[in-house]
Scaffold this motif. Structure first.
Motif, PDB file in Angstrom:
ATOM      1  N   LEU A 101       0.841  -1.195   0.000  1.00 52.51           N
ATOM      2  CA  LEU A 101       0.000   0.000   0.000  1.00 52.51           C
ATOM      3  C   LEU A 101       0.878   1.249   0.000  1.00 52.51           C
ATOM      4  N   PRO A 102       0.490   2.263  -0.743  1.00 52.83           N
ATOM      5  CA  PRO A 102       1.283   3.502  -0.757  1.00 52.83           C
ATOM      6  C   PRO A 102       0.946   4.388   0.446  1.00 52.83           C
ATOM      7  N   ARG A 105       3.348   7.567   5.320  1.00 52.55           N
ATOM      8  CA  ARG A 105       3.873   7.083   6.601  1.00 52.55           C
ATOM      9  C   ARG A 105       3.754   8.109   7.720  1.00 52.55           C
ATOM     10  N   SER A 106       4.091   9.359   7.451  1.00 51.03           N
ATOM     11  CA  SER A 106       4.025  10.352   8.528  1.00 51.03           C
ATOM     12  C   SER A 106       2.582  10.528   9.007  1.00 51.03           C
ATOM     13  N   GLY A 107       1.636  10.515   8.087  1.00 51.74           N
ATOM     14  CA  GLY A 107       0.223  10.640   8.472  1.00 51.74           C
ATOM     15  C   GLY A 107      -0.250   9.457   9.291  1.00 51.74           C
ATOM     16  N   TRP A 108       0.157   8.251   8.902  1.00 53.83           N
ATOM     17  CA  TRP A 108      -0.278   7.058   9.629  1.00 53.83           C
ATOM     18  C   TRP A 108       0.427   6.923  10.969  1.00 53.83           C
ATOM     19  N   PRO A 163      -7.288   8.013   5.227  1.00 55.50           N
ATOM     20  CA  PRO A 163      -6.838   7.943   3.832  1.00 55.50           C
ATOM     21  C   PRO A 163      -5.513   7.187   3.731  1.00 55.50           C
ATOM     22  N   VAL A 164      -5.403   6.343   2.744  1.00 53.87           N
ATOM     23  CA  VAL A 164      -4.150   5.609   2.556  1.00 53.87           C
ATOM     24  C   VAL A 164      -3.044   6.589   2.185  1.00 53.87           C
ATOM     25  N   THR A 165      -3.356   7.520   1.302  1.00 53.80           N
ATOM     26  CA  THR A 165      -2.395   8.565   0.929  1.00 53.80           C
ATOM     27  C   THR A 165      -3.098   9.907   1.015  1.00 53.80           C
ATOM     28  N   GLY A 166      -2.332  10.956   0.959  1.00 52.70           N
ATOM     29  CA  GLY A 166      -2.898  12.295   0.849  1.00 52.70           C
ATOM     30  C   GLY A 166      -3.713  12.763   2.035  1.00 52.70           C
ATOM     31  N   PHE A 167      -3.093  12.904   3.191  1.00 47.32           N
ATOM     32  CA  PHE A 167      -3.768  13.465   4.354  1.00 47.32           C
ATOM     33  C   PHE A 167      -3.987  14.953   4.115  1.00 47.32           C
TER      34      PHE A 167
END
Length: 198
Positions: A101-102, A105-108, A163-167
């Motif tokens: 999954l893309p 990382r910083s958001g998650w 969101p997986v990407t783009g917070f």
């Protein structure tokens, strides 16, 4: 062996904590197999890791140990050190990115850290109020809250807070508020008893 280490080894119900961490690992395995289900499985892994932290404050002999000379703040901060295990499991998941999954990382990492800060703070507050087993009560609430966010945002057609990407800024603000609520809970849990109200 230090007193803190002895307290961590003997005082924490490791079966429940490790069971939640294993469940998080199993969900991560499912995520590697079915990455298209990330919308449900990633929050499920988060729920497992966050639920592990509420069991850290279960203490059957709380009425006895609450009056020891070391005090409650010592017990609560010592038990917080054990939150490194579920937080580490969460961090490994974000680094490993099961299913390729893309992940942002910083958001998650923010998302997981804020959630775990809130759950440990809430459990520590319950411990301060001499609730002997907050994990049994809070565990279901944590799972419902995390997975409820998925269900509500999907049913209402809102953008997901996972969101997986783009917070975007709204999602970042939401998780910063969650983290701030966790910090406030910890402040309440560690506030000196002589200044507490009630």
């Amino acid at each position: 062996m230090t007193v803190r280490w002895w307290h961590l080894r003997r005082g924490i119900p490791w079966t429940a904590v490790l069971g939640c961490c294993v469940a998080a690992g199993l969900l991560a395995g499912l995520l590697a197999r079915w990455p298209s289900a990330a919308l449900v499985l990633l929050p499920g892994v988060l729920a497992c890791c966050a639920t592990a932290t509420v069991f850290l404050y279960d203490e059957a002999a709380l009425p006895v140990v609450a009056v020891t000379p070391r005090g409650g703040a010592w017990r609560r901060t010592t038990r917080l050190a054990a939150a490194a295990l579920p937080l580490g499991v969460w961090g490994l998941l974000v680094v490993a990115r099961p299913g390729d999954l893309p992940l942002d990382r910083s958001g998650w990492w923010l998302l997981g850290g804020a959630t775990i800060l809130l759950t440990t703070g809430t459990a520590a507050l319950a411990s301060r109020r001499e609730v002997p087993s907050p994990g049994a009560t809070l565990a279901g609430g944590v799972v419902l809250a995390v997975l409820g966010l998925v269900v509500v945002t999907t049913l209402l057609g809102w953008s997901t807070v996972f969101p997986v990407t783009g917070f975007d800024q709204a999602v970042l603000t939401f998780w910063l508020v969650v983290g701030a609520a966790g910090a406030a809970a910890w402040l309440g849990a560690l506030w000196p008893a002589r200044w507490s109200v009630g």
